[in-house]
Design a protein around this motif. Structure first.
Motif, short mmCIF file in Angstrom:
data_model
loop_
_atom_site.label_atom_id
_atom_site.label_comp_id
_atom_site.label_asym_id
_atom_site.label_seq_id
_atom_site.Cartn_x
_atom_site.Cartn_y
_atom_site.Cartn_z
N HIS A 23 27.62 28.51 5.00
CA HIS A 23 27.18 28.43 6.23
C HIS A 23 26.87 27.17 6.84
N VAL A 24 27.62 26.44 7.54
CA VAL A 24 27.34 25.11 8.16
C VAL A 24 26.35 25.36 9.32
N GLU A 25 25.36 24.83 8.86
CA GLU A 25 24.03 24.95 9.68
C GLU A 25 24.04 23.84 10.69
N GLN A 26 24.86 22.69 10.68
CA GLN A 26 24.80 21.61 11.75
C GLN A 26 26.00 20.76 11.44
N VAL A 27 26.78 20.56 12.19
CA VAL A 27 27.77 19.50 12.10
C VAL A 27 27.78 18.67 13.38
N SER A 28 27.29 17.38 13.46
CA SER A 28 27.24 16.53 14.61
C SER A 28 28.15 15.13 14.38
N VAL A 29 28.80 14.96 15.18
CA VAL A 29 29.64 13.83 15.58
C VAL A 29 29.15 13.02 16.63
N HIS A 30 28.97 11.64 16.12
CA HIS A 30 28.60 10.50 17.33
C HIS A 30 29.45 10.67 18.28
N PRO A 31 29.24 10.53 19.62
CA PRO A 31 30.28 10.50 20.70
C PRO A 31 31.26 9.42 20.61
N ASP A 32 30.67 8.32 20.04
CA ASP A 32 31.68 7.02 19.74
C ASP A 32 32.84 7.15 18.79
N ALA A 33 32.58 8.29 17.99
CA ALA A 33 33.58 8.98 16.82
C ALA A 33 34.30 10.17 17.28
N ALA A 34 33.90 10.56 18.29
CA ALA A 34 34.66 12.01 19.02
C ALA A 34 35.95 12.07 19.15
N ARG A 35 36.82 12.76 18.84
CA ARG A 35 38.06 12.87 19.03
C ARG A 35 38.93 12.17 18.18
N ARG A 36 38.63 12.05 16.87
CA ARG A 36 39.27 11.35 16.03
C ARG A 36 39.36 12.04 14.78
#
Length: 171
Positions: A78-91
């Motif tokens: 179960h993936v409790e949280q996955v967070s990507v900094h906006p500066d690294a989004a869409r990559r």
């Protein structure tokens, strides 16, 4: 970008990633989510010690760009949280973290990835659908997923539509 286990000293940086990743929720009229506290250091440490806290690190300086925490629930990871900094989004950073989690789940003999997420947030359920997850109806919820949803509801997350999702793992 390199995916690796989180180091103890970078857990505060993961909280910073979480805060930055939450900020765009404000533009969707979800300020409570934008302002929600990131996981506590003790909680992140518990996942790290269990070997289930991974970071996507910048190739240059090694700093975390994103992170994922997970735990086994009813035969799935179960993936409790996955967070990507906006500066690294869409990559492809989130996709790479989920692929890494899927590989670890297979190694442990787990059969799927599961998660809960907001149904109508573009970078939530619609994103996971594109990655092969499917929405579970009530009859598809395991006891563990029902418990997780109850905890989320108690935390106030049901103010916005939420779904449980699953991606079966093959080979």
């Amino acid at each position: 970008m390199r995916i690796r286990p989180a180091a103890p000293g970078e857990l505060p940086a993961l909280q910073d990633v979480e805060r930055a990743a939450g900020a765009p929720f404000r533009d969707l009229g979800m300020p409570e989510i934008a302002d929600d506290d990131p996981p506590a250091l003790g909680e992140l440490e518990r996942y790290r010690r269990a070997g289930r806290c991974w970071v996507a690190a910048d190739e240059g300086d090694g700093r975390p760009l994103a992170y994922l925490i997970a735990e086994p629930v009813d035969g799935a990871l179960h993936v409790e949280q996955v967070s990507v900094h906006p500066d690294a989004a869409r990559r492809g950073v989130g996709r790479a973290l989920l692929a890494h989690a899927a590989d670890r789940a297979r190694e442990e003999g787990l059969t799927a990835l599961t998660l809960t997420t907001f149904a109508e947030v573009p970078w939530n359920a619609p994103y996971y659908l594109r990655l092969g997850f499917r929405v579970l109806d009530e009859s598809g919820l395991t006891p563990g997923l029902k418990r997780i949803r109850a905890e989320e509801s108690a935390h106030g997350l049901d103010h916005w539509p939420r779904v449980c999702m699953r991606r079966d793992l093959v080979g």
